[in-house]
Design an enzyme around this catalytic site. Structure first.
Site, PDB file in Angstrom:
ATOM      1  CD  GLN A 113      38.071  47.886  30.626  1.00 22.31           C
ATOM      2  OE1 GLN A 113      37.990  46.671  30.620  1.00 22.31           O
ATOM      3  NE2 GLN A 113      37.420  48.641  29.748  1.00 22.31           N
ATOM      4  CB  ALA A 166      40.953  39.692  27.766  1.00 23.47           C
ATOM      5  CG  HIS A 167      37.814  43.432  29.055  1.00 27.28           C
ATOM      6  ND1 HIS A 167      37.753  44.745  28.699  1.00 27.28           N
ATOM      7  CD2 HIS A 167      37.658  42.740  27.914  1.00 27.28           C
ATOM      8  CE1 HIS A 167      37.561  44.847  27.401  1.00 27.28           C
ATOM      9  NE2 HIS A 167      37.506  43.637  26.904  1.00 27.28           N
ATOM     10  CG  ASN A 168      33.670  41.960  30.973  1.00 27.70           C
ATOM     11  OD1 ASN A 168      34.166  42.942  30.422  1.00 27.70           O
ATOM     12  ND2 ASN A 168      32.897  42.057  32.039  1.00 27.70           N
TER      13      ASN A 168
END
Length: 342
Positions: free
Chosen positions: A197, A238-240
């Site tokens: 990440q 969560a990511h992005n």
């Protein structure tokens, strides 16, 4: 000392039957207010308490003002007026500058003279802590993380490496910002391979982040929380993910990776948003709903079934299991009908 005139000015409300010099000591509900306290009426459910209130003044709408037996502060939006008035009575924690003896600050970190770094805190290499920042006890500010002016980390907040926090941000205890996103690839041997990440988290100005809320760093690009967003407790982002400006998310909302939430959206408690979806501006999603496809138009959306008595719910559940069978039977009858057999 706060006067009624100062309260009215802060709330942008019109005084009715009031002495502007009356001293106000605090706020209280309609049925519990005493002399020297102001109260408010923002929901029809509480109108019966208005006739008997002992408040020094009540914040209410023009429609309710005629029924108020005590002085009033009349506002077009009583809820907003109350919020602004109540802010006058919140105990303020202001940074007095300095670093507690038990804190550890890397020599390469930049901490403004007016910032306060509290007990047992860690500020890692290359971090920048702006003017008037207040870092409460047991917080961690990771490498190359930037904390904007007048931001407050209440206690035990973790900002991982390369996180950017804007100005006047309020982060409540236990929040974790910038931990790794849940990026995994399934290898041919059936084992999970961690996807690095490499992005960060970017939080805009005037954001509030609730207790134990987690915001994951992006896989390549940053996870973004735009200005004015309000996040309740125990939310997972969560990511992005990108959350648009001035949106509000209630407790236990979960947003999967790479989803896009528009501006001025409201998500009720327990809402789930699947990954890689887009939600338009000014969308409201009611509590416990599942957003499984993109929403392109503003408006209110819901999913799921409301609670019912258990005996009735068992009947509904049994009938739901038969829906596919019933659909096939109806389709077969329609086909026979079109062929002229019945």
């Amino acid at each position: 000392m706060t006067t009624l005139g100062e309260v009215a000015a802060a709330a942008n409300a019109r005084l009715q039957g009031c002495d502007a010099t009356t001293v106000i000591t605090g706020v209280a509900p309609l049925n519990g207010a005493e002399s020297g306290q102001i109260s408010f009426l923002t929901h029809p459910r509480y109108r019966p308490f208005l006739a008997h209130t002992q408040a020094a003044a009540v914040i209410l709408s023009p429609e309710d003002a005629a029924y108020c037996p005590v002085p009033a502060l009349v506002a077009t939006n009583p809820h907003v007026a109350y919020a602004r008035a109540a802010a006058l009575f919140v105990p303020t924690t202001r940074s007095h500058g300095g670093i507690h003896p038990t804190a550890w600050v890397d020599p390469s970190a930049q901490v403004a003279a007016s910032a306060w770094i509290g007990p047992q805190c860690t500020v890692e290499a290359g971090a920048v802590v702006g003017e008037g920042v207040c870092v409460g006890p047991n917080c961690v500010i990771g490498e190359q993380t930037v904390v904007g002016a007048e931001t407050r980390l209440v206690a035990q907040v973790t900002l991982c490496h390369r996180v950017h926090i804007g100005r006047r941000v309020l982060v409540h205890p236990g929040a974790v910002i910038g931990s790794d996103g849940f990026g995994l690839a399934l290898g041919p041997d059936g084992r999970w391979v961690k996807v690095p990440q490499l992005g960060g988290v970017w939080v805009g100005d005037d954001v509030e982040i609730g207790a134990n809320t987690t915001i994951d760093r992006g896989a390549l690009e940053d996870t973004v929380i735009e200005e004015g967003v309000k996040l309740d407790n125990q939310i997972q982002i969560a990511h992005n993910v990108r959350v648009g400006a001035h949106s509000a998310l209630a407790g236990c909302v979960g947003i999967a990776g790479s989803a896009r939430i528009g501006r001025h959206c409201m998500l009720g408690g327990g809402v789930g948003v699947a990954g890689h979806l887009e939600i338009a501006d000014r969308v409201q999603v009611t509590g416990m709903s599942l957003v499984a496809r993109s929403i392109a138009e503003p408006g209110a959306y819901s999913s799921g079934l409301a609670v019912e008595p258990n005996r009735l719910w068992n009947k509904i559940s049994a009938r739901l299991r038969r829906l596919d069978e019933l659909f096939r039977r109806v389709a077969a009858l329609e086909k026979i009908s079109k062929n002229g057999s019945i």
